[in-house]
Design an enzyme around this catalytic site. Structure first.
Site, short mmCIF file in Angstrom:
data_model
loop_
_atom_site.label_atom_id
_atom_site.label_comp_id
_atom_site.label_asym_id
_atom_site.label_seq_id
_atom_site.Cartn_x
_atom_site.Cartn_y
_atom_site.Cartn_z
N SER A 143 -23.64 21.70 -28.95
CA SER A 143 -22.75 22.70 -28.34
C SER A 143 -21.33 22.44 -28.79
O SER A 143 -20.98 21.30 -29.15
CB SER A 143 -22.81 22.61 -26.81
OG SER A 143 -21.76 23.38 -26.24
N TYR A 157 -23.63 17.17 -19.32
CA TYR A 157 -23.95 18.13 -20.39
C TYR A 157 -23.19 17.78 -21.67
O TYR A 157 -23.76 17.70 -22.76
CB TYR A 157 -23.60 19.55 -19.92
CG TYR A 157 -23.96 20.65 -20.88
CD1 TYR A 157 -25.24 21.19 -20.90
CD2 TYR A 157 -23.03 21.16 -21.78
CE1 TYR A 157 -25.58 22.21 -21.79
CE2 TYR A 157 -23.35 22.18 -22.67
CZ TYR A 157 -24.63 22.70 -22.67
OH TYR A 157 -24.96 23.71 -23.55
P1 NAD Z 1 -31.36 29.73 -21.83
O1 NAD Z 1 -31.22 29.17 -20.45
O2 NAD Z 1 -31.31 31.20 -22.04
O3 NAD Z 1 -32.71 29.17 -22.51
C1 NAD Z 1 -33.10 27.82 -22.40
C2 NAD Z 1 -34.62 27.76 -22.40
O4 NAD Z 1 -35.00 26.37 -22.35
C3 NAD Z 1 -35.25 28.44 -21.18
O5 NAD Z 1 -36.28 29.31 -21.58
C4 NAD Z 1 -35.80 27.27 -20.36
O6 NAD Z 1 -36.97 27.60 -19.61
C5 NAD Z 1 -36.09 26.25 -21.44
N1 NAD Z 1 -36.16 24.88 -20.92
C6 NAD Z 1 -35.35 24.32 -19.99
N2 NAD Z 1 -35.75 23.06 -19.74
C7 NAD Z 1 -36.82 22.82 -20.53
C8 NAD Z 1 -37.68 21.70 -20.71
N3 NAD Z 1 -37.51 20.58 -20.02
N4 NAD Z 1 -38.69 21.80 -21.61
C9 NAD Z 1 -38.89 22.94 -22.31
N5 NAD Z 1 -38.11 24.05 -22.16
C10 NAD Z 1 -37.09 23.98 -21.29
O7 NAD Z 1 -30.21 29.01 -22.66
P2 NAD Z 1 -29.60 29.26 -24.14
O8 NAD Z 1 -28.22 29.74 -23.97
O9 NAD Z 1 -30.55 29.99 -25.00
O10 NAD Z 1 -29.49 27.73 -24.58
C11 NAD Z 1 -30.30 27.17 -25.59
C12 NAD Z 1 -29.59 25.92 -26.09
O11 NAD Z 1 -28.29 26.25 -26.53
C13 NAD Z 1 -29.41 24.83 -25.02
O12 NAD Z 1 -29.64 23.57 -25.61
C14 NAD Z 1 -27.95 25.00 -24.64
O13 NAD Z 1 -27.42 23.80 -24.12
C15 NAD Z 1 -27.34 25.38 -25.95
N6 NAD Z 1 -26.04 26.07 -25.89
C16 NAD Z 1 -25.88 27.20 -25.17
C17 NAD Z 1 -24.61 27.81 -25.13
C18 NAD Z 1 -24.35 29.05 -24.31
O14 NAD Z 1 -23.20 29.43 -24.12
N7 NAD Z 1 -25.38 29.72 -23.81
C19 NAD Z 1 -23.55 27.26 -25.84
C20 NAD Z 1 -23.76 26.10 -26.57
C21 NAD Z 1 -25.02 25.52 -26.59
#
Ligand code: NAD
Length: 257
Positions: A143, A157
């Site tokens: 991130s 985080y």
């Molecule tokens: P999201 O919440 O839409 O999707 C995350 C998915 O991971 C969900 O389907 C959830 O059920 C699954 N998940 C959670 N815990 C789990 C586990 N223990 N085992 C298997 N699956 C699991 O989030 P997103 O925005 O698509 O985020 C995806 C990645 O991107 C994450 O690592 C997040 O930290 C990172 N990220 C997101 C952002 C943002 O602004 N959304 C920014 C930077 C990084």
């Protein structure tokens, strides 16, 4: 097609970045193992792909558990005969993750277990499969917060994502001569569920947007396109990289008066 007949395993494939990446990789010719802790959403992603004449299976697995990670790789190999790309993307952002004083130990442990140990376990079981396939690509989702300190702290985080960057660099060096590339992706703030559940008012969203030079949140689809690039032969000389896709947020100091 950029990923013709490649076998791609994606964790967190039921939502957000993981789901959009699964759909895009499938359109680029890949065979998808869509992994999520939520079996229903993993199945929805797989069903969307197969309805579009793509190839996908759904696998329910918790990336913080070694047995689940071992099984997800086994199931992908059993279904398709090989593994070429591993996208360690599942992550959580806990509502009670705060500063050092207020973050409970349980919140720290859970965040580390999913966001950092989950990437380690994906690699622990995925790398032998990539070796069996003669090489491949790993993309780990970190991130932008791994690169900047935020005034609104989410200490666990942030630390977990910093760990993903460090782990990615070392894996890249260790496995470079085995034809395995390992890169970390640093998305900026996106309009997915993970962030929008906190930015639940126009005022909160606007306060965040001040810091993003492009003046908007990113779309999961825009991150998916970067994953396809890093996973494909277009990125054949890229390994150990910290790949930011963030609307300029990490380049900015102050962007408004
Ligand atoms: P999201 O919440 O839409 O999707 C995350 C998915 O991971 C969900 O389907 C959830 O059920 C699954 N998940 C959670 N815990 C789990 C586990 N223990 N085992 C298997 N699956 C699991 O989030 P997103 O925005 O698509 O985020 C995806 C990645 O991107 C994450 O690592 C997040 O930290 C990172 N990220 C997101 C952002 C943002 O602004 N959304 C920014 C930077 C990084």
């Amino acid at each position: 097609m950029k990923l013709a007949d490649k076998v791609v395993l994606i964790t967190g494939a039921g939502s957000g970045i993981g789901r959009q990446t699964a759909l895009l990789c499938a359109r680029e010719g890949a065979h998808i193992a869509a992994v999520d802790i939520d079996e229903t959403t993993a199945e929805q992603t797989a069903a969307t792909i197969t309805a579009d004449n793509g190839q996908a299976i759904a696998i329910a697995a918790d990336v913080s558990r070694a047995a689940d990670c071992e099984r997800m790789v086994q199931q992908a190999e059993a279904a398709y005969g090989r593994l070429d790309v591993l996208f360690n993307n599942a992550g959580i952002s806990h509502h009670a993750d705060a500063d050092a004083i207020d973050t409970e130990e349980e919140v720290w442990d859970l965040t580390m277990a999913v966001n950092l140990k989950g990437v380690f376990l994906g690699c622990k079981y995925g790398i032998p499969a990539l070796r069996r396939a003669g090489g491949g690509a790993i993309v780990n989702t970190a991130s932008f917060v791994a690169l900047l300190g935020a005034a609104t702290p989410q200490l666990a985080y942030t630390a977990s994502k910093g760990g993903v960057l460090a782990l990615t660099r070392e894996l890249a060096v260790v496995h470079a001569r085995e034809n395995i590339r390992v890169n970390a992706l640093c998305p900026g703030p996106l309009c997915t569920e993970l962030l929008m559940k906190y930015l639940d008012s126009e005022e909160k969203r606007q306060r965040r947007l001040v810091h993003i030079p492009m003046g908007r949140f990113g779309e999961a689809e825009e991150i998916a396109r970067s994953v396809v690039f890093l996973a494909s032969d277009d990125a054949s000389f890229i390994t150990g990289a910290t790949f930011t896709v963030d609307g300029g947020i990490t380049a900015a100091y102050v962007t408004s008066e």
